[in-house]
Design a protein around this motif. Structure first.
Motif, PDB file in Angstrom:
ATOM      1  N   GLY A 291       0.817  -1.207   0.000  1.00 44.43           N
ATOM      2  CA  GLY A 291       0.000   0.000   0.000  1.00 44.43           C
ATOM      3  C   GLY A 291       0.852   1.259   0.000  1.00 44.43           C
ATOM      4  O   GLY A 291       0.646   2.182  -0.815  1.00 44.43           O
TER       5      GLY A 291
ATOM      6  N   GLN B   2      -8.876  -5.261   2.431  1.00 47.07           N
ATOM      7  CA  GLN B   2      -8.258  -4.341   1.474  1.00 47.07           C
ATOM      8  C   GLN B   2      -7.249  -3.429   2.173  1.00 47.07           C
ATOM      9  O   GLN B   2      -7.327  -2.211   2.091  1.00 47.07           O
ATOM     10  CB  GLN B   2      -9.345  -3.508   0.771  1.00 47.07           C
ATOM     11  CG  GLN B   2     -10.363  -4.346   0.024  1.00 47.07           C
ATOM     12  CD  GLN B   2      -9.783  -5.043  -1.201  1.00 47.07           C
ATOM     13  OE1 GLN B   2      -8.584  -4.995  -1.463  1.00 47.07           O
ATOM     14  NE2 GLN B   2     -10.634  -5.717  -1.964  1.00 47.07           N
TER      15      GLN B   2
ATOM     16  N   VAL C 113      -5.238  -1.182  -0.325  1.00 46.09           N
ATOM     17  CA  VAL C 113      -6.003  -0.035  -0.806  1.00 46.09           C
ATOM     18  C   VAL C 113      -6.147   1.020   0.284  1.00 46.09           C
ATOM     19  O   VAL C 113      -5.885   2.206   0.074  1.00 46.09           O
ATOM     20  CB  VAL C 113      -7.404  -0.500  -1.279  1.00 46.09           C
ATOM     21  CG1 VAL C 113      -8.230   0.682  -1.746  1.00 46.09           C
ATOM     22  CG2 VAL C 113      -7.271  -1.551  -2.362  1.00 46.09           C
TER      23      VAL C 113
ATOM     24  N   GLU D 260      -4.638   4.739   0.304  1.00 51.31           N
ATOM     25  CA  GLU D 260      -5.501   5.924   0.363  1.00 51.31           C
ATOM     26  C   GLU D 260      -5.075   6.853   1.500  1.00 51.31           C
ATOM     27  O   GLU D 260      -5.026   8.074   1.336  1.00 51.31           O
ATOM     28  CB  GLU D 260      -6.957   5.501   0.540  1.00 51.31           C
ATOM     29  CG  GLU D 260      -7.607   5.145  -0.784  1.00 51.31           C
ATOM     30  CD  GLU D 260      -8.978   4.492  -0.608  1.00 51.31           C
ATOM     31  OE1 GLU D 260      -9.467   4.430   0.546  1.00 51.31           O
ATOM     32  OE2 GLU D 260      -9.528   4.035  -1.624  1.00 51.31           O
TER      33      GLU D 260
END
Ligand SMILES: Nc1ncnc2c1ncn2[C@@H]1O[C@H](COP(=O)(O)OP(=O)(O)OP(=O)(O)O)[C@@H](O)[C@H]1O
Ligand SMILES: Nc1ncnc2c1ncn2[C@@H]1O[C@H](COP(=O)(O)OP(=O)(O)OP(=O)(O)O)[C@@H](O)[C@H]1O
Ligand SMILES: [Mg+2]
Ligand SMILES: [Mg+2]
Lengths: 341, 428, 504, 426
Positions: free
Chosen positions: A42, A271, A274, A278
């Motif tokens: 990530g 997730q 993700v 973010e």
């Protein structure tokens, strides 16, 4: 070495972002095929997209967390992502001491005084309500199993591990009650909240032996929970020569574990990649909304992966049933118990 | 390994070994010298025979080899090697910056950080080194003392875990007045470790069960035991589901030595006291005399009326107690926010190396503990600022120990003359 | 085969163990080396055998210079050696020990032990040994182990055989047999180097005697010279080989052993229903061939045997059932048979060894702390009074020669207030000078009115020390006889013959 | 060198000292008590099945059904009888025959299994086969330990040898795409670790325990470093070895129980049979073994008969490393399919324990490793069928069993006399 030397560029991109995201792993390290690794991916993705450098440090033991965070602060990190409940206390401590640095923590609420709120304003908790997703996977496993035995085992009996086993077992039970079937779960006892554990998170002989014992007891779907321990299950399945499916954990292992792609019925997705990406991207803008992020079935933060190659092998109506179950869970009609609620 | 077998004089004295090397070669060192003159002559001889120099060279050699590894795996170096013939100096520059950067970071993280403006924050890494050294010294003493009796205590891990459970429990479950609380908690930790250690001692004394087997197995037993307890309300924080204990009560925390800015806590002072005690115990006490006698020749000790079996129990109690002290300093001083089943943090095993490097003497162990503490502390900075995997520290550490233990090798590498080498006995 | 050592010099650090030694061993002679403990005899032989490399000098065989890089070379040149400390693997059988190093094998290395057994049987037959090739060496009595060593050396067809103190562990009978063997070997043309501290043996078999002192050859001696002459040549001063001791003055103190039995771990009884009384002021020597229960008896006296029944009382107090600590506290002094194993902590300094059995209370320990000043004063005094030859009280005892090690044990045991002294093989392997000293000390204890038990397989020692002699055979006392009993009779008793005339 | 031969007497007064060992009756009394409480008090009244067959057997054995409660009662009574009986015999100074505790232990085990797996069926061949598989790396490691220590060099570095073998097997196995190449390379890797051990302990006379401990750290660091630097970057190219898969031996593999346990294994396991047999035989019957033991028992004596002690030690330690390296290869090539950090997970230390437990004898050490493997697999098998014991306590089982076995059965053991002492020529 007779390649041409690279041009001595003076980094033409004048306006590089002055932002340094950093990450500390827990003692599992970044190669854990689990949350540390996904967190790493990530931060890597986000940093590459942003065109900035990033720093990561690995912990090898419980004693490493605080010094690792501290040395990252010394390196001038703007955002420090820590992974796992183990780092919770250290994260809070340094967040309080360094109000101008942003923190995020994966899989923990950073609430060590149990008042229901995060202990420091500059920590963003990244949480996942995994039980619902595991429930779906359990349901799918029960449906897929032809021997009527679904097996699961974990690294250690930690809540973050057992939540998968527990959710899946409930999913199997739900399948049984819906379909009047009699699929049994081996390796997890919902009532006792205990089951088969190998005592570590290493894909060694113990993991292999646990998988083998489940296979010997007739399981044809296996859910190994604990980072890389599924690798030994892969070996056990291959050697058994039997038609046994695996359920992955955290990421869609069909995609990431190409060598064993043919074995994964589905995966229970968290997730993390993700969500971390973010958070990193958001923090690069200078401000970070630190209200906790909770991944749920509803917001897609957790879920199950597509069946890929198994599409043709599962029951035709299964996809539709799963959608219904998922809706039931989201609406609260189907209760999924876990330590989080 | 063998039980402590008495060494017959005939096969004891390595003829071409120097005194300082012999010390490491023997499981337990010779008795301590009492006469000042003798001691000074020895010290003088040690320095002149280049023992100190050899230690430095051993470190240098290990660092060089570590440097090779760092360079080999550094991506800049690899890139520069790719076009070596186009621009060779790039390669050397890359090697220089990779290796130099790594070791500079190691130093800055463990001793003195030049990047800080004021002395106080610049010297902070040194205090960090001492923080890491604290449990290593304590647990190392546990191994060292057992070693002097001829017992190989691999059980530091289990003893630390049980000690931590005891100290931790006392620290959050009991409500005691300030000062008393921390003292009680530290003692509880010592008791926990001592009890766990004593199991191995008792089994050895009673049934002859080999302490190596028993301590290895007890490590695992302790680990699973605490894992279980961390699932119950005995050790688990009732407010949480995570297998982690509640934080220590403030009254049970070992206070910082130099204020809140520094992590160094009173545990270090306790460990210094523990080292003094260990020194007194081994070198000056009647019990220690018996320990050493048993370690060197249990048969003769028995004939001299020493109760060998009982001493096995005592020494394992003490060894476990020191490991328990290490646990106390960890959970009451360094990580006071609660701990998990990983509380041992590798200290139990590192303690073996620390004790052996310290030649099983209290002050040697103390020094070795500080060296290892420095490696740990510096390792973080090395990783954070140079992205060098922490494993490289393990490699360098172990090479240092090997080289320090083998002076002839270091001499050979640096082409120093081998003392005692005679015309006919060519030592290459 | 003629063997010549020329100008051999061997140093250990600063110590010159052999200083330009010349030695010629003619074919078919028995050449004896005499010298004090630590004179350098073993070192010289080890150089000859290739175990040590000399700094200077050369070895010639039949006037041809040879270089031995290791024992293998020496053996190939026809040199065999029976070492002072047996070089046998205790857990191997006799045949395995004999085969080791030149094993006969089938195919890729499968042992042909039958060949070794045959070899053992053949050589045994030649010398009239009774050796079971399949017996484990550690189960054999030392005397038999000695024979294994001899068979081992002979199995390689040695032309020169070195025997380094072979008789130190043999009984008189065995010694006589051994000397017969040496003569037989000699008659077969083998040359022999024979090292011993026992002058009787030297005079009996040696063709030539070379005396070594402090690493140098000090001269040759005539085999017909008398003992005193040899002794003084060896030690460099006059030695008094007879002990003057006043007649025993018996006191009321007494050790009473009554109906003592000791079982070994398999239930065989090493000592059976043994009863004897030792009065204060007398020395009871326990003679006997090794392995007849003497070791067990001595250990039982110190509480080191836990399968013992019966009773041992010292001045009315029962000792059996007490542990070693309690027995030492009763004032029992104990000189163990094996000083390096049971008597001393090799890695400890002389001073530390001197307080080994008093590590609990005064004078060396106060409030749990060692009193180093007291200890050092004590040790310094003992170093002097017991003539322990060492550089300082801090020297590790493992550095001392055997004689000096024994003196440390004695200094420790005799410096307590004693109510009983038990000394096993107190002078094994010591040179005449050291023996003289040790014997004086033991007699000194007796003269203080303490009962003394000396266990010895050495008849010379038994006869010269004892006030009464008890001979043990198979765990029992076959008779208690006066000190002037003829050796022949003692020899018969040691072979199990019961004697009727009991001495009071 | 003799061992501690006597122990302190306990009694004070008596002129007769009691030296009978009451270990056995006490142990069985305790077992009987536990069995009474657990196997009767907490018994589920349901039968436990023991399935002795697998699908591929030549003929089928029946599934044995044992009623849990009744078995509990019988076992409890039996244990009590053994306790009383052996106590009586000991008080009469008679020796209790060894088959009594052996069968007693077997019955106790049956009782435990019946209780723990009540209402379930245990598949015995699989249970045993799994035990063997878990024991394989331990046996390799233990053999390495036995050979090295018999030659007089304490081998604490078994863990490092296993780990190096595991690492190299994975990498070479991947690069060459040949498991045999991986296996061979693992042996070489183990040998290299041994060279390090030899050079420092034999040549430079460094304390063997120090060297061993340090080498473990070194190899752990080195493999961990290379793993994260190289293997993680390109697992497909470096860490995806072709593994060995099980080969059934015709006919033999069809024998019930024995077949599935011993003759449906991978090549490495068959190799293991050969090595165990060869080492056990050769150690006592060949020139190699004789000399190996000689330098470990009494190096000076070996020297005096012309054996080169240091060289003998050096090559045998190398051989020991090679064998232990194979154990590492088994882990990656046949168990996990790839290398992971510290994938050996302390197996080397368990192997070390097996060496001591097995009294430095290849067969006994193998049996010790098998016992450990059995306890580990039993733990797994029972927790899979759902045992009433918390998982952490099940995980302790193999370790506790080992402690009990060592304390209760083995007691003092006598290592090769010169093990751990360097040989210094005068
Ligand atoms: N390996 C060695 N290292 C150092 N010094 C040694 C060694 N071996 C012997 N010495 C020393 O060399 C000298 C001669 O010893 P050696 O063994 O030759 O004596 P010896 O004449 O055989 O005595 P003994 O009659 O007691 O056997 C002694 O002073 C001894 O301390
Ligand atoms: N490695 C060594 N270093 C120093 N001194 C040694 C060494 N080995 C032996 N010695 C000394 O060498 C001398 C002779 O040794 P050796 O073992 O031959 O006989 P010993 O101990 O005198 O035996 P005994 O008393 O049975 O004659 C002794 O003084 C012994 O202490
Ligand atoms: Mg001698
Ligand atoms: Mg000698």
């Amino acid at each position: 070495g007779c390649a041409a030397a690279p041009e001595e560029t003076d980094a033409g991109s004048g306006e590089t972002l002055d932002f340094l995201p950093c990450m500390v792993s827990d003692s599992g390290g970044f190669d854990d095929k689990s949350f540390n690794q996904l967190g790493y991916e990530g931060i890597e993705t986000a940093a590459n997209d942003l065109g900035v450098e990033f720093l990561t440090v690995e912990s090898t033991s419980d004693a490493d967390y605080a010094p690792n965070i501290e040395s990252l602060i010394a390196e001038g990190c703007d955002l420090i992502v820590t992974v796992g409940f183990n780092l919770s206390a250290a994260t809070v401590e340094f967040a309080l001491a360094n109000p101008d640095v942003n923190f995020a923590i994966v899989d923990d609420a950073a609430d060590n005084d149990f008042d229901g709120t995060t202990d420091a304003d500059n920590i963003k908790p990244i949480l996942f309500d995994t039980a619902g997703a595991a429930f779906l996977a359990g349901y799918a496993a029960a449906s897929y199993s032809s021997t009527g035995v679904v097996g699961t085992y974990g690294g250690m009996n930690f809540p973050t591990v057992s939540i998968f086993m527990d959710g899946a077992a409930q999913g199997v039970d739900y399948y049984n009650s819906e379909k009047g079937a009699d699929v049994t779960v081996r390796g997890w006892d919902v009532a006792a909240q205990d089951g088969t554990f190998i005592g570590s998170f290493a894909p060694g002989t113990d993991s292999r032996s646990a998988a083998q014992n489940l296979i010997d007891q007739g399981a044809d779907v296996l859910l190994p929970v604990g980072g890389p321990i599924f690798q030994s299950a892969v070996e056990a399945i291959r050697d058994s020569g039997k038609d046994i499916a695996l359920i992955g954990v955290d990421a869609d292992l069909t995609e990431t574990e190409t060598a064993a792609a043919d074995l994964f019925l589905t995966s229970i997705l968290k997730q993390i990649k993700v969500a971390v990406s973010e958070v990193v991207t958001e923090a690069s803008g200078g401000s970070l909304d630190t209200t906790p992020y909770v991944g749920t079935l509803e917001n897609g933060g957790v879920g199950i992966a597509p069946f890929h190659d198994f599409e043709s092998k599962v029951d035709g109506g299964l996809e539709a049933e799963l959608v219904a179950v998922k809706d039931g869970i989201i609406s609260g009609d189907i209760a999924v118990k876990s330590y989080l609620n | 390994m063998s039980e402590p077998t008495p060494q017959k004089p005939e096969d004891q004295k390595p003829e071409d070994q120097k005194p300082e090397e012999a010390a490491l070669t023997e499981s337990a060192e010779n008795s301590e010298t009492n006469q000042d003159t003798v001691r000074w002559t020895n010290a003088f001889r040690e320095i002149t025979s280049g023992n100190a120099l050899l230690s430095v060279l051993a470190v240098v050699l290990a660092i060089l080899i570590g440097g090779v590894l760092i360079a080999l795996t550094d991506s800049d170096v690899q890139d520069a090697a790719g076009y070596f013939f186009a621009r060779p100096w790039d390669l050397f520059a890359a090697i220089g910056s990779a290796v130099g950067g790594a070791y500079l970071a190691l130093f800055q993280g463990s001793v003195y950080d030049f990047r800080r403006d004021d002395f106080l924050s610049a010297i902070k890494p040194l205090t960090q080194t001492l923080v890491f050294a604290t449990p290593l010294i304590a647990a190392g003493l546990g191994v060292a003392i057992a070693f002097r009796v001829g017992l190989f205590n691999i059980g530091g891990r289990g003893q630390i875990i049980v000690g931590a459970a005891f100290a931790g429990y006392a620290s959050f479950a009991w409500d005691l007045p300030i000062v008393i609380h921390v003292v009680v908690a530290v003692i509880m930790g010592i008791i926990g470790g001592a009890l766990w250690g004593a199991i191995a001692g008792l089994l050895k004394a009673r049934t002859g069960a080999h302490e190596v087997i028993v301590t290895i197995m007890l490590n695992y037993v302790a680990y699973y035991l605490i894992s279980f307890l961390l699932r119950t309300d005995l050790l688990k924080n009732p407010g949480s589901n995570n297998p982690k204990t509640p934080p220590a009560a403030d009254s049970a925390v070992l206070p910082p030595l130099f204020g809140d800015a520094f992590k160094l806590h009173w545990g270090f002072i306790v460990v210094i006291a523990g080292t003094v005690l260990a020194w007194w115990l081994i070198e000056r006490s009647s019990l220690g005399f018996k320990f050493r006698a048993v370690g060197l020749n249990p048969h003769a000790a028995r004939v001299a009326g020493i109760k060998v079996e009982r001493l096995y129990v005592y020494v394992m109690l003490i060894a476990g107690g020191y490991a328990g002290l290490a646990a106390s300093t960890e959970v009451l001083g360094t990580t006071t926010s609660g701990f998990t089943s990983g509380v041992d943090a590798g200290i139990g095993f590192d303690a073996i190396t620390v004790a052996l490097l310290g030649r099983s003497t209290p002050w040697g162990t103390f020094a070795a503990g500080i060296l290892f503490g420095a490696f740990k502390a510096g390792g973080f900075t090395m990783q954070a600022s140079q992205s060098i995997p922490i494993d490289i520290v393990l490699v360098v550490q172990s090479l240092i120990v090997l080289f320090i233990a083998a002076p002839p090798l270091v001499r050979a590498v640096f082409r120093l003359p081998q003392p005692g080498a005679r015309a006919k006995k060519v030592v290459s | 085969m003629k063997l010549e050592l020329r100008g051999i010099t061997k140093r250990f650090g600063d110590l010159v163990a052999n200083d330009h030694i010349d030695l010629i061993i003619e074919e078919g002679e028995i050449h004896s080396l005499l010298g004090e403990n630590g004179a350098g005899k073993s070192t010289l032989m080890n150089v000859l055998y290739g175990l040590y490399q000399a700094e200077e000098g050369e070895i010639l065989i039949d006037d041809e210079v040879r270089h031995f890089a290791g024992p293998g070379d020496a053996m190939r040149s026809g040199i065999g050696m029976v070492h002072q400390h047996f070089m046998l693997i205790p857990v191997f059988t006799v045949a395995e020990n004999v085969a080791l190093g030149h094993e006969e094998v089938y195919g890729p290395g499968l042992l042909n032990l039958e060949a070794a057994r045959t070899l053992v049987r053949d050589i045994s037959a030649r010398f009239g040994f009774d050796l079971d090739p399949d017996a484990r060496v550690e189960d054999l009595p030392v005397g038999v182990q000695q024979r294994v060593e001899i068979v081992k050396a002979l199995s390689r067809e040695a032309k020169v055989l070195v025997f380094d103190e072979p008789t130190a562990v043999l009984t008189p009978q065995e010694t006589n047999e051994f000397m017969a063997i040496m003569r037989q070997l000699k008659s077969e043309g083998t040359s022999i180097v024979f090292i011993t501290h026992k002058l009787r043996e030297v005079r009996e078999v040696a063709d030539r005697i070379t005396v070594i002192r402090l690493g140098k050859v000090v001269g040759e001696a005539d085999p017909n010279a008398d003992k005193e002459e040899l002794a003084s040549l060896m030690v460099g001063r006059a030695v008094d080989l007879t002990i003057d001791k006043a007649p025993a003055k018996l006191t009321d103190n007494a050790l009473i052993i009554d109906n003592l039995s000791i079982a070994d771990e398999f239930g065989h009884r090493a000592v059976r229903e043994l009863s004897v009384t030792v009065q204060g002021g007398e020395i009871l020597a326990i003679a006997g061939v090794q392995g007849n229960g003497q070791t067990e008896l001595a250990e039982a006296l110190l509480g080191m045997q836990d399968r013992a029944s019966g009773s041992i009382t010292l001045n009315g107090k029962e000792l059996l059932g007490l542990n070693a600590r309690q027995i030492l506290d009763e004032g029992v002094g104990y000189v163990p048979e094996d000083r390096t194993l049971d008597g001393l902590v090799g890695g400890f300094s002389i001073a530390e060894n001197l307080m080994l059995d008093r590590s609990d209370g005064a004078p060396f320990v106060r409030r749990g702390t060692l009193q180093t000043t007291v200890l050092n004063e004590f040790a310094t005094e003992k170093l002097e009074s017991f003539d322990i030859r060492a550089q300082s009280i801090q020297e590790s005892v493992s550095q001392l020669s055997g004689g000096n090690q024994q003196k440390v044990v004695l200094a420790r045991e005799l410096s307590r207030e004693l109510s009983l002294l038990v000394a096993s093989q107190p002078t094994r392997g010591l040179d005449v000078g050291s023996i003289e000293f040790v014997h004086e000390q033991i007699v000194g204890v007796r003269d203080r009115g303490v009962p003394v038990i000396v266990v010895s397989t050495e008849l010379d020692e038994v006869v010269s020390l004892a006030d009464r002699i008890a001979v043990m055979y198979k765990g029992q006392i076959v008779g208690i006889v006066p000190a002037d009993t003829p050796r022949e009779q003692l020899g018969l008793m040691m072979a199990g013959e019961r004697i009727t005339e009991e001495a009071a | 060198m003799t061992f501690i031969k006597t122990s302190e007497s306990k009694g004070h007064s008596g002129s007769k000292i009691d030296r009978r060992s009451w270990k056995m009756p006490v142990a069985f009394a305790i077992v009987s008590l536990i069995s009474g409480v657990l196997f009767i008090g907490f018994a589920e009244d349901a039968p436990t099945g023991f399935d002795l067959s697998t699908g591929t057997d030549l003929f089928r054995l029946p599934i044995i059904q044992l009623p849990a409660l009744a078995t509990g009662v019988i076992v409890t009574i039996l244990m009590a009888l053994i306790a009383v009986g052996s106590a009586f015999m000991i008080s009469q100074d008679r020796k209790v025959p060894t088959w009594v505790p052996a069968f007693g232990a077997l019955f106790a085990l049956t009782g435990f299994l019946t209780w723990a797996a009540a209402d379930e069926t245990l598949r015995v061949p699989e249970l045993l086969a799994g035990s063997l598989v878990l024991a394989v790396p331990l046996i390799f490691g233990a053999l390495g330990g036995v050979i090295s220590e018999r030659a007089g060099v304490v081998n604490i570095a078994i863990e490092a040898q296993l780990l190096a073998g595991a690492f190299v097997a994975a990498v070479v196995g991947t690069i060459t795409a040949s498991p045999f190449a991986g296996l061979f390379a693992a042996a070489v890797a183990g040998m290299l670790v041994s060279f390090l051990l030899s050079v420092f302990s034999i040549r430079y006379l460094v304390n063997q325990i120090i060297v061993g401990v340090v080498i473990n750290v070194l190899v752990s660091g080195l493999t961990g470093f290379l793993y994260s630097q190289w293997l993680v970057e390109s697992p497909e190219r470096l860490n995806n070895p072709e593994g060995f898969s099980a080969v059934s031996i015709p006919i033999l593999s069809g024998i019930p129980i024995i077949g599935p346990v011993f003759f449906k294994q991978t090549v490495i396991v068959y190799l293991l049979y050969i090595i165990v047999a060869a080492v056990a035989f050769a150690l006592y019957r060949t020139r190699w073994g004789l000399r190996l033991r000689a330098v470990g028992e009494h190096p000076k004596a070996a020297d005096t008969v012309g054996i080169n002690v240091k060289l003998t030690r050096f090559w045998n330690v190398a051989l020991a490393g090679a064998i232990a390296g194979l154990g590492g290869a088994f882990i990656t090539l046949s168990q996990t399919g790839q290398f992971g950090k510290d994938v050996t997970a302390g197996a080397g230390f368990i192997a070390l324990a097996a060496v001591i437990f097995g009294r430095w004898d290849p067969i006994k050490a193998t049996l010790a490793a098998l016992l450990f493997g059995f306890a580990s697999n039993l733990q797994n098998a029972l927790s899979v069928v759902g045992s009433p014991v918390p998982s952490e306590f099940m995980l302790m089982l193999p370790y506790v069993v080992t402690i009990i076995a060592v304390a209760g059965l083995v007691g003092k053991s006598r290592p090769p006399a010169a093990s751990g002492t360097p040989y210094i020529k005068g």
